[in-house]
Design a protein around this motif. Structure first.
Motif, PDB file in Angstrom:
ATOM      1  N   GLU A   1      30.793  31.959  36.141  1.00  0.00           N
ATOM      2  CA  GLU A   1      29.551  31.426  35.571  1.00  0.00           C
ATOM      3  C   GLU A   1      29.290  32.034  34.203  1.00  0.00           C
TER       4      GLU A   1
ATOM      5  N   THR B   1      29.972  38.032  46.048  1.00  0.00           N
ATOM      6  CA  THR B   1      29.264  37.312  44.988  1.00  0.00           C
ATOM      7  C   THR B   1      30.227  36.875  43.887  1.00  0.00           C
TER       8      THR B   1
ATOM      9  N   MET C   1      30.708  33.927  40.925  1.00  0.00           N
ATOM     10  CA  MET C   1      29.859  34.413  39.853  1.00  0.00           C
ATOM     11  C   MET C   1      30.697  34.769  38.631  1.00  0.00           C
TER      12      MET C   1
ATOM     13  N   LEU D   1      27.540  28.061  48.490  1.00  0.00           N
ATOM     14  CA  LEU D   1      26.782  29.192  47.942  1.00  0.00           C
ATOM     15  C   LEU D   1      25.830  29.742  48.995  1.00  0.00           C
TER      16      LEU D   1
ATOM     17  N   VAL E   1      35.067  28.902  51.272  1.00  0.00           N
ATOM     18  CA  VAL E   1      35.503  28.948  49.871  1.00  0.00           C
ATOM     19  C   VAL E   1      36.804  28.162  49.699  1.00  0.00           C
TER      20      VAL E   1
ATOM     21  N   ALA F   1      33.728  36.738  43.814  1.00  0.00           N
ATOM     22  CA  ALA F   1      34.886  35.903  44.121  1.00  0.00           C
ATOM     23  C   ALA F   1      34.507  34.656  44.911  1.00  0.00           C
ATOM     24  N   PHE F   2      33.734  34.838  46.018  1.00  0.00           N
ATOM     25  CA  PHE F   2      33.445  33.686  46.879  1.00  0.00           C
ATOM     26  C   PHE F   2      32.362  32.790  46.273  1.00  0.00           C
ATOM     27  N   MET F   3      31.315  33.408  45.723  1.00  0.00           N
ATOM     28  CA  MET F   3      30.243  32.599  45.147  1.00  0.00           C
ATOM     29  C   MET F   3      30.552  32.249  43.694  1.00  0.00           C
TER      30      MET F   3
END
Lengths: 327, 120
Positions: free
Chosen positions: B77, B68, B74, A308, A98, B70-72
């Motif tokens: 989005e 999900t 979300m 992702l 990240v 913080a890192f991805m």
């Protein structure tokens, strides 16, 4: 003729096309939908594991006894530590990933390179750790005896500490005849002829050592495996035992129901496969970063997409960790 | 999103390390509970499971949420994307888990109370 480019009168309206309701690029959106479907695959595996677990709720192996190895600590009972370390390695490689994505947002090629490199190293260390975990699981520690009904009998001393087969089994003189291919290899492909001790040797050794007891798979009300009395142990061993089991494969394992090993191999294997694929994808992206592909493209979105996937792999491990090692 | 965080460089990195710390703390708590297994948590049963197992599962879902969101990313989005991914998963997984676990309990009862010989 203007029939092919007919004006519909909806341009600029919600359903006129051209707007992006989800505000994400095609590639990123597809990665999200791939992740959603892959998440369902993994949940199906874990739910099936839960099914078997609930089916054998009072005889399932205790994870702390199965996964209790730590590198360089031979014979020390270290439950959880190793898998916790693996979890940290994977979480940390998620953090470097990240950070790489974040550096990509600032078009900082140097930082992206560094963080991508660290991510790949983290992934490799994780897969290596998993291989070591598999090695311990497949080789086993103590060995056990299987009954005709597929129940596992393990051996403990009077303090209920586990005892390995080699510690008490008697080596009996016997003729081991090498099996010739001319006798037909497939007829007894199922027979476990390579075990260190036969059931007779284990029974003899058991009779000679009065302080050894049999432990069965069933759990008592405190969640401990039931240990039989000396007489019951002897009767069980003499009447029911048929084969020696050392370590684990897909059909027999010394820890308990074969399903336990099957699920372990399948779920951690499928996850390990995902990690390996992630490492390969990361390496490809890493070299693309090095040669400046994304610098010229003006966007590091590719790093974001592979990121992702990498986070998803971490996410799956969080669940595997809980359901295999904790619960 | 690229243009959102471009001018808040420091805070984005800070948040990443903060989430990493949260994830670490939760994992350590899980490991400590897993090693010591406090007796009262094991002996208390809620809805077919030990209280300890419920704690593990809740902490795991919390970790999944952190990864999900913080890192991805979300949290950055659009609502439509977030809902189409998260709700689909949550709904289907709940359904799957309910069906399979209920069936597992039933088969266990057949083993335990039915006329099936399996311990030989």
């Amino acid at each position: 003729m203007e029939a092919t480019v007919a004006q519909t009168g909806t341009e600029g309206k919600t359903w006129g096309g051209g707007n992006k309701p989800l505000g994400a690029s095609y590639g990123k959106l597809m990665m999200w939908f791939f992740i959603a479907s892959d998440a369902l695959t993994f949940s199906a595996f874990l739910a099936a594991y839960g099914f078997s677990r609930f089916k054998f709720i009072d005889s399932w192996p205790i994870a702390d006894e199965v996964f209790n190895h730590f590198p360089f600590l031979h014979g020390v009972d270290a439950p959880m530590y190793y898998v916790a370390l693996m979890t940290f390695i994977l979480i940390f490689s998620s953090v470097t990933m990240v950070l790489a994505v974040d550096a990509g947002h600032h078009m900082n090629k140097k930082k992206v390179t560094l963080y991508m490199f660290l991510t790949i190293i983290g992934g490799l260390v994780f897969v290596g750790s998993q291989a070591w975990e598999w090695k311990n699981f497949i080789n086993g520690t103590y060995g056990a005896v299987e009954t005709r009904g597929g129940q596992i009998l393990q051996f403990v001393d009077t303090d209920h500490e586990r005892v390995a087969l080699a510690d008490f089994a008697k080596a009996l003189p016997q003729d081991r005849v090498e099996h010739q291919p001319s006798n037909g290899v497939w007829y007894d492909a199922d027979k476990q002829t390579s075990a260190s001790f036969t059931v007779e040797e284990i029974t003899k050794g058991f009779e000679a050592n009065p302080n050894i007891l049999v432990r069965i798979q069933q759990l008592d009300e405190n969640g401990k495996k039931i240990v039989l009395s000396r007489e019951a142990s002897l009767a069980k061993l003499k009447n029911d035992a048929v084969t020696t089991v050392e370590g684990a494969n897909l059909t027999h394992n010394e820890y308990g129901p074969p399903l336990f090993a099957d699920f372990f191999f399948f779920i951690t294997g499928f996850h390990g496969f995902h990690v390996s694929m992630g490492i390969i994808l990361n390496i490809i992206i890493f070299f693309n970063v090095l040669v400046g592909t994304y610098e010229r493209r003006g966007s590091y979105e590719m790093v974001e997409k592979v990121g992702l996937y990498w986070h998803f792999v971490d996410l799956v491990w969080v669940f595997v960790f809980t359901f295999f090692y904790l619960v | 999103m690229a243009h959102d965080s471009a001018h808040t460089n420091q805070s984005a990195t800070k948040r990443i390390w903060y989430v990493f710390m949260l994830l670490s703390v939760v994992t350590i708590v899980e490991v400590v509970l897993g090693i010591f297994k406090p007796a009262f948590l094991v002996q208390t049963d809620i809805l077919y499971m030990h209280l300890l197992n419920w704690i593990f599962i809740i902490l795991t879902v919390y970790k999944a949420y952190l990864i999900t969101w913080a890192f991805m990313h979300m949290e950055g989005e659009k609502k439509g994307l977030r809902r189409s991914v998260v709700w689909t998963i949550v709904f289907l997984v709940c359904y799957l888990v309910f069906i399979l676990l209920a069936e597992g309990v039933y088969i266990h009862d057949v083993f335990a109370n039915g006329f099936v010989t399996w311990n030989f």
